[in-house]
Motif scaffolding. Structure first.
Motif, PDB file in Angstrom:
ATOM      1  N   UNK A  88       3.028  -2.454 -13.677  1.00 12.18           N
ATOM      2  CA  UNK A  88       4.286  -2.784 -12.360  1.00 12.18           C
ATOM      3  C   UNK A  88       4.191  -1.998 -12.447  1.00 12.18           C
ATOM      4  N   UNK A  89       5.377  -1.531 -13.795  1.00 10.32           N
ATOM      5  CA  UNK A  89       6.621  -0.215 -13.832  1.00 10.32           C
ATOM      6  C   UNK A  89       6.048   0.615 -13.425  1.00 10.32           C
ATOM      7  N   UNK A  90       5.304   0.650 -13.511  1.00  8.21           N
ATOM      8  CA  UNK A  90       4.300   2.349 -13.928  1.00  8.21           C
ATOM      9  C   UNK A  90       3.848   2.424 -12.531  1.00  8.21           C
ATOM     10  N   UNK A  91       3.343   1.773 -11.702  1.00  6.63           N
ATOM     11  CA  UNK A  91       2.226   1.929 -10.200  1.00  6.63           C
ATOM     12  C   UNK A  91       2.998   2.248  -9.260  1.00  6.63           C
ATOM     13  N   UNK A  92       3.063   3.018  -8.821  1.00  2.00           N
ATOM     14  CA  UNK A  92       3.878   2.994  -7.611  1.00  2.00           C
ATOM     15  C   UNK A  92       3.354   2.068  -6.500  1.00  2.00           C
ATOM     16  N   UNK A  93       5.146   1.791  -5.279  1.00  2.43           N
ATOM     17  CA  UNK A  93       5.130   0.019  -4.615  1.00  2.43           C
ATOM     18  C   UNK A  93       3.710   0.275  -4.122  1.00  2.43           C
ATOM     19  N   UNK A  94       3.536   0.866  -3.050  1.00  4.43           N
ATOM     20  CA  UNK A  94       2.238   1.191  -2.197  1.00  4.43           C
ATOM     21  C   UNK A  94       0.712   0.860  -3.095  1.00  4.43           C
ATOM     22  N   UNK A  95       1.152   1.658  -3.966  1.00  2.45           N
ATOM     23  CA  UNK A  95      -0.196   1.570  -4.372  1.00  2.45           C
ATOM     24  C   UNK A  95      -1.012   0.180  -5.396  1.00  2.45           C
ATOM     25  N   UNK A  96       0.389  -0.762  -5.525  1.00  2.00           N
ATOM     26  CA  UNK A  96       0.349  -1.481  -5.960  1.00  2.00           C
ATOM     27  C   UNK A  96      -0.045  -2.899  -5.424  1.00  2.00           C
ATOM     28  N   UNK A  97       0.811  -3.091  -3.896  1.00  2.00           N
ATOM     29  CA  UNK A  97       0.705  -3.409  -2.853  1.00  2.00           C
ATOM     30  C   UNK A  97      -0.763  -3.462  -1.778  1.00  2.00           C
TER      31      UNK A  97
END
Length: 270
Positions: A88-97
């Motif tokens: 969660x800390x290394x994945x970009x926010x848009x990609x996580x969403x």
């Protein structure tokens, strides 16, 4: 504030009735409070964990929780959840969403397919394809290496997504228990809630140690989720399992669409 309370009650109801409703907590917080995924996850985890604890206590009092199976899944999940937090800390926010939305769609379709198939399968044949079987004389699982590793695998996958997405993992646990065991629906949901409460407790502790604080609106959401769980445990015996699963799947699909729309609208603004 009223909107946040209603959203919290809705998440608690979905969690208590299906065992997987915790997957709606993050979308509710992102859309209702305009939080980022990273800001919403600790609030969602606490809300899901406390609401699941209420459901666990209710299930234990009714003796429908398979607590040994829950302990196996929870232990595996707690051990692997730090890996999810790291992701969660290394994945970009848009990609996580985007990943979260795709998972909502995938598991919604899986729930619909599984529920439809359960209506078609001959109960007499069903026990031949299950990894974990209930001993008719005790009402508990007949433990075997196959059953142990199946439950451990379910817990591990749940732990990754709990740490990464703050969803409690119930959307994996409850359908998986029904798919790989012959446990009835009420026991599957109650057992799932115990796993969720244990996994989220361990994950929340690790998240809070990192210094994350909870907004006041988040506290209202948490309290409302617990209230929704109380209502769910009262209503559960009177509602059709198949109708609940179909309704939940539809709601998750809508949440996935709204979450993606929200994320990409923010991207266009920036």
């Amino acid at each position: 504030m009223v909107d946040i309370i209603l959203l919290g009650i809705g998440v608690g109801l979905a969690l208590g009735l299906t065992g997987g409703g915790g997957m709606l907590a993050v979308p509710a917080l992102v859309l209702g409070l305009n939080l980022t995924m990273q800001e919403a996850m600790p609030i969602a985890l606490i809300a899901i964990g406390l609401a699941a604890l209420v459901g666990t206590i209710d299930g234990l009092s009714k003796k429908i929780v398979r607590y040994k199976a829950a302990a196996v899944m929870a232990l595996a999940g707690i051990l692997i959840s730090p890996f999810g937090i790291w992701l969660a800390n290394i994945i970009p926010p848009l990609m996580l969403t985007s990943l979260f939305s795709l998972l909502l769609v995938f598991f919604s379709l899986k729930i619909v397919t599984q529920t439809f198939q359960q209506k078609k399968i001959n109960p007499g044949h069903q026990v031949l394809v299950k990894n974990c079987l209930i001993n008719p004389s005790t009402g508990r699982f007949a433990w075997s290496p196959r059953c142990f590793f199946t439950l451990s695998g379910i817990g591990s996958i749940s732990g990754i997504f709990t740490g990464m997405l703050g969803v409690g993992g119930g959307f994996i646990i409850a359908p998986s228990i029904r798919q790989y065991s012959d446990l009835n629906s009420r026991s599957a949901v109650a057992t799932s809630l115990m796993v969720i409460s244990l996994i989220t407790a361990g994950t929340v502790f690790q998240v809070l140690l990192s210094g994350i604080t909870i907004l006041n609106a988040g506290l209202w959401f948490i309290a409302a989720s617990i209230m929704g769980m109380f209502f769910a445990r009262i209503l559960a015996p009177y509602l059709s399992e198949h109708h609940l699963q179909y309704s939940f799947a539809l709601l998750a699909l809508v949440a996935a669409f709204l979450l993606l729309q929200h994320a990409y609208s923010l991207l266009m603004v920036t």
